[in-house]
Design an enzyme around this catalytic site. Sequence first.
Site, PDB file in Angstrom:
ATOM      1  CG  ASN A   9      -1.488   1.237   1.468  1.00 52.93           C
ATOM      2  OD1 ASN A   9      -1.706   2.088   0.492  1.00 52.93           O
ATOM      3  ND2 ASN A   9      -2.363   1.365   2.479  1.00 52.93           N
ATOM      4  CD1 TRP A  10       3.387   0.778  -2.791  1.00 51.66           C
ATOM      5  CD2 TRP A  10       3.672   2.137  -4.801  1.00 51.66           C
ATOM      6  NE1 TRP A  10       4.061   0.250  -3.579  1.00 51.66           N
ATOM      7  CE2 TRP A  10       4.339   0.989  -4.881  1.00 51.66           C
ATOM      8  CE3 TRP A  10       3.690   3.113  -5.561  1.00 51.66           C
ATOM      9  CZ2 TRP A  10       4.913   0.771  -5.938  1.00 51.66           C
ATOM     10  CZ3 TRP A  10       4.444   2.771  -6.909  1.00 51.66           C
ATOM     11  CH2 TRP A  10       5.068   1.425  -6.973  1.00 51.66           C
ATOM     12  CE  LYS A  11      -0.180   3.151   4.781  1.00 52.21           C
ATOM     13  NZ  LYS A  11      -0.002   3.333   6.337  1.00 52.21           N
ATOM     14  CG  HIS A  94      -5.842   1.928   5.274  1.00 51.76           C
ATOM     15  ND1 HIS A  94      -5.550   2.924   6.222  1.00 51.76           N
ATOM     16  CD2 HIS A  94      -4.898   0.890   5.002  1.00 51.76           C
ATOM     17  CE1 HIS A  94      -4.090   2.635   6.482  1.00 51.76           C
ATOM     18  NE2 HIS A  94      -3.875   1.494   5.940  1.00 51.76           N
ATOM     19  CD  GLU A  96      -2.984   5.342   6.747  1.00 55.69           C
ATOM     20  OE1 GLU A  96      -3.059   5.647   5.577  1.00 55.69           O
ATOM     21  OE2 GLU A  96      -2.089   5.122   7.422  1.00 55.69           O
ATOM     22  CD  GLU A 164      -3.518  -2.553   7.417  1.00 54.67           C
ATOM     23  OE1 GLU A 164      -2.405  -2.780   6.870  1.00 54.67           O
ATOM     24  OE2 GLU A 164      -4.162  -1.611   7.263  1.00 54.67           O
ATOM     25  N   GLY A 170       2.107   2.234  10.840  1.00 47.17           N
ATOM     26  CA  GLY A 170       3.015   3.275  10.595  1.00 47.17           C
ATOM     27  C   GLY A 170       3.753   3.771  12.011  1.00 47.17           C
ATOM     28  N   GLY A 231       2.774  -1.079   4.253  1.00 47.25           N
ATOM     29  CA  GLY A 231       2.858   0.184   4.107  1.00 47.25           C
ATOM     30  C   GLY A 231       4.363   0.752   3.764  1.00 47.25           C
ATOM     31  N   GLY A 232       4.916   1.505   4.593  1.00 47.73           N
ATOM     32  CA  GLY A 232       6.151   2.081   4.581  1.00 47.73           C
ATOM     33  C   GLY A 232       7.224   1.173   3.591  1.00 47.73           C
TER      34      GLY A 232
HETATM   35  P1  PGA Z   1       2.528   0.387   7.535  1.00 47.17           P
HETATM   36  O1  PGA Z   1       1.346   0.547   7.074  1.00 47.17           O
HETATM   37  O2  PGA Z   1       3.032  -0.900   7.038  1.00 47.17           O
HETATM   38  O3  PGA Z   1       3.564   1.563   7.214  1.00 47.17           O
HETATM   39  O4  PGA Z   1       2.430   0.357   9.103  1.00 47.17           O
HETATM   40  C1  PGA Z   1       0.446  -0.489   6.874  1.00 47.17           C
HETATM   41  C2  PGA Z   1      -1.094   0.057   6.265  1.00 47.17           C
HETATM   42  O5  PGA Z   1      -1.457   1.013   6.652  1.00 47.17           O
HETATM   43  O6  PGA Z   1      -1.509  -0.794   5.339  1.00 47.17           O
END
Ligand code: PGA
Length: 254
Positions: A9-11, A94, A96, A164, A170, A231-232
Amino acid sequence: MRVPMIAGNWKMNTTVSEAIELVNEMRQGLDEIDNVDRVICPPFISLAPVKELLRGSSIKLGAQNIYFEEKGAYTGEISPLMLADLCEFVIIGHSERRQYFNETGEIVDKKVKAALKVGLKPILCIGERLEENEAGRTEEVLTEQLSSSSARIYYFSGLILAYEPIWAIGTGKAATGKQANETIGFIRQHISKQYGKGIAQDVRILYGGSVTAENIAEFINQPEVDGALVGGASLKAAQFLSIVKQTSGIRQVR
Ligand code: PGA
C-alpha cells in the site's frame, strides 16, 4: 485454497515518475516468485502507467480506495467502473480513511458491494484502536466491523481481509506474530460460525501494521496468517522484495 499474498500500500506517496522508477526497480525480482500473490497499490494517477509497465508481468495491481456510485456528479471521486479495467484489487476501509475521511461502516459496506459488482476484489481492512485494545475490546470491535447484512456474499466473491491493528500502523510497533495469529484465528472462527467452515477456510486474511523485512517471517510462520499488507516498507524495492521472497520460502498454499 489460500495462496499467500503480499500487498504493498503506497498510500499518498510517489509522483508518476517515481512510481515508474519504483516498479522498474522491483519488477524483475518480483516476477521471479510465483507462489505468492504480489500486489502493488500505487496512487490512482499512477495506475494506468504502471499497468502499461506491468504488461506481461505476473505482478498484480490494486487501488487504494473507491467511491460507491458508478458515475455522476461526485467531483473528484473515482468509480468502480473506472477501476475495473485498470486493476484487480482495491483496498477498502483502511483505518486512515475511516479516521481522516469519516468513512463509517455503512460507507465501507457500500464500497465493498460496489467493488464486487464490477469484479474488483476488495482488500477489506479492519482493526482496533489502541484504547480499544487496552480495554480488551478487540474482538467486539472486529465483530462490529465484520457485521454487514451482506457479508455472506463478500466471502463467496474473493474478498480478502486485512487485520491491521491501528496502533501498529506506521508506528514501528508491530503486533507480535502470536498476537496476529490469535486475532486472525478469532476472525476466521467468527466467519466460520456465521457463514460456515468451508468459507472460513478459504478466506485469505492478511496482517498489516509495521511489517518489514526484519519481522515478516514472524508473521508468515503463523498458521492463520496468509500474508501481509505492507505500507512504508513497500516503498523500498529491496525491502518489499525481501518480504515477498521470505514469504515464498516459508509459506506454501494452504
Ligand atoms: P505500515 O502501514 O506498514 O506503514 O505500518 C500498513 C498499512 O497501513 O497498510
